[in-house]
Design a protein around this motif. Structure first.
Motif, mmCIF file in Angstrom:
data_model
loop_
_atom_site.group_PDB
_atom_site.id
_atom_site.type_symbol
_atom_site.label_atom_id
_atom_site.label_comp_id
_atom_site.label_asym_id
_atom_site.label_seq_id
_atom_site.Cartn_x
_atom_site.Cartn_y
_atom_site.Cartn_z
ATOM 1 N N VAL A 21 0.885 -1.127 -0.084
ATOM 2 C CA VAL A 21 -0.103 0.039 -0.042
ATOM 3 C C VAL A 21 0.844 1.179 -0.028
ATOM 4 O O VAL A 21 0.491 2.111 -0.766
ATOM 5 N N VAL A 22 1.607 1.325 0.916
ATOM 6 C CA VAL A 22 2.569 2.549 0.937
ATOM 7 C C VAL A 22 3.607 2.792 -0.143
ATOM 8 O O VAL A 22 3.885 3.778 -0.509
ATOM 9 N N TYR A 23 4.175 1.513 -0.673
ATOM 10 C CA TYR A 23 5.329 1.830 -1.477
ATOM 11 C C TYR A 23 4.943 1.563 -2.733
ATOM 12 O O TYR A 23 5.432 1.968 -3.975
ATOM 13 N N GLY A 24 3.975 0.391 -2.965
ATOM 14 C CA GLY A 24 3.538 0.040 -4.315
ATOM 15 C C GLY A 24 2.139 0.980 -4.732
ATOM 16 O O GLY A 24 1.780 0.621 -5.865
ATOM 17 N N GLY A 25 1.748 1.778 -3.804
ATOM 18 C CA GLY A 25 0.550 2.611 -4.189
ATOM 19 C C GLY A 25 -0.787 1.777 -4.429
ATOM 20 O O GLY A 25 -1.672 2.186 -5.081
ATOM 21 N N GLU A 26 -0.629 0.515 -4.097
ATOM 22 C CA GLU A 26 -1.841 -0.322 -4.280
ATOM 23 C C GLU A 26 -2.722 0.044 -3.197
ATOM 24 O O GLU A 26 -2.812 0.549 -2.200
ATOM 25 N N ARG A 27 -4.239 -0.451 -3.314
ATOM 26 C CA ARG A 27 -5.343 -0.496 -2.435
ATOM 27 C C ARG A 27 -5.638 -2.110 -2.063
ATOM 28 O O ARG A 27 -5.784 -2.703 -3.206
ATOM 29 N N VAL A 28 -5.623 -2.220 -1.038
ATOM 30 C CA VAL A 28 -6.032 -3.674 -0.672
ATOM 31 C C VAL A 28 -7.483 -3.828 0.055
ATOM 32 O O VAL A 28 -7.747 -3.011 0.998
ATOM 33 N N GLY A 34 -15.657 -13.806 1.136
ATOM 34 C CA GLY A 34 -15.762 -13.091 -0.109
ATOM 35 C C GLY A 34 -16.554 -11.868 -0.220
ATOM 36 O O GLY A 34 -16.421 -11.385 -1.263
ATOM 37 N N LYS A 35 -16.671 -11.204 1.056
ATOM 38 C CA LYS A 35 -17.290 -9.979 1.147
ATOM 39 C C LYS A 35 -16.428 -8.976 1.422
ATOM 40 O O LYS A 35 -15.592 -9.414 2.434
ATOM 41 N N PRO A 36 -16.276 -7.778 0.954
ATOM 42 C CA PRO A 36 -15.471 -6.876 1.416
ATOM 43 C C PRO A 36 -15.805 -6.378 2.741
ATOM 44 O O PRO A 36 -16.832 -6.241 3.236
ATOM 45 N N LEU A 37 -14.850 -6.078 3.882
ATOM 46 C CA LEU A 37 -14.738 -5.997 5.098
ATOM 47 C C LEU A 37 -14.185 -4.700 5.430
ATOM 48 O O LEU A 37 -14.553 -3.835 5.830
ATOM 49 N N VAL A 38 -12.791 -4.682 5.177
ATOM 50 C CA VAL A 38 -12.216 -3.331 5.121
ATOM 51 C C VAL A 38 -11.415 -3.156 3.784
ATOM 52 O O VAL A 38 -10.918 -3.985 3.407
ATOM 53 N N ALA A 39 -10.562 -2.054 3.744
ATOM 54 C CA ALA A 39 -9.870 -1.410 3.009
ATOM 55 C C ALA A 39 -8.763 -1.006 3.451
ATOM 56 O O ALA A 39 -8.550 -0.049 4.416
ATOM 57 N N LEU A 40 -7.375 -1.449 2.876
ATOM 58 C CA LEU A 40 -6.061 -0.726 3.294
ATOM 59 C C LEU A 40 -5.751 0.271 2.205
ATOM 60 O O LEU A 40 -5.629 -0.064 1.092
ATOM 61 N N VAL A 41 -5.557 1.864 2.730
ATOM 62 C CA VAL A 41 -5.104 2.666 1.910
ATOM 63 C C VAL A 41 -3.998 3.451 2.291
ATOM 64 O O VAL A 41 -3.966 3.601 3.561
ATOM 65 N N SER A 42 -3.319 4.034 1.475
ATOM 66 C CA SER A 42 -2.212 5.168 2.143
ATOM 67 C C SER A 42 -2.733 6.108 2.752
ATOM 68 O O SER A 42 -4.007 6.393 2.580
ATOM 69 N N ALA A 43 -1.894 6.843 3.781
ATOM 70 C CA ALA A 43 -2.528 8.076 4.424
ATOM 71 C C ALA A 43 -2.560 9.126 3.199
ATOM 72 O O ALA A 43 -3.679 9.885 3.693
#
Length: 93
Positions: A21-28, A34-43
């Protein structure tokens, strides 16, 4: 598009996910069954999302407050069949 990962796997790979997330710019997106629970995004992404939300909120407030300043005329009320009119408490004196 975001990378999806089950919560059980995310627990084991948290450090790696943070780096992605931080260095690759991805969103997780962490899923459960199988259902979305939370998302990891950069600050930085979070700050952009919050600023966009505040700007949209201010625009809505501005639009709504402009409606309060309009007043219908008796002819318009009859034309559109309006049966009620709002009066502010301070206007009733």
């Amino acid at each position: 598009m975001a990378y999806e990962i089950p919560v059980t796997q995310a627990r084991a790979e948290l450090a790696d996910l943070i780096n992605r997330v931080v260095y690759g710019g991805e969103r997780v997106v962490v899923t459960r069954h199988g259902k979305p629970l939370v998302a990891l995004v950069s600050a930085a992404d979070l700050a952009r999302l919050e600023n966009a939300g505040e700007a949209a909120e201010e625009q809505v407030i501005s639009s709504v407050s402009s409606f309060g300043s309009t007043s219908s005329t008796p002819a318009a009320r009859g034309r559109f069949g309006l049966a009620a009119e709002h009066h502010r408490p301070e206007d009733r004196t």
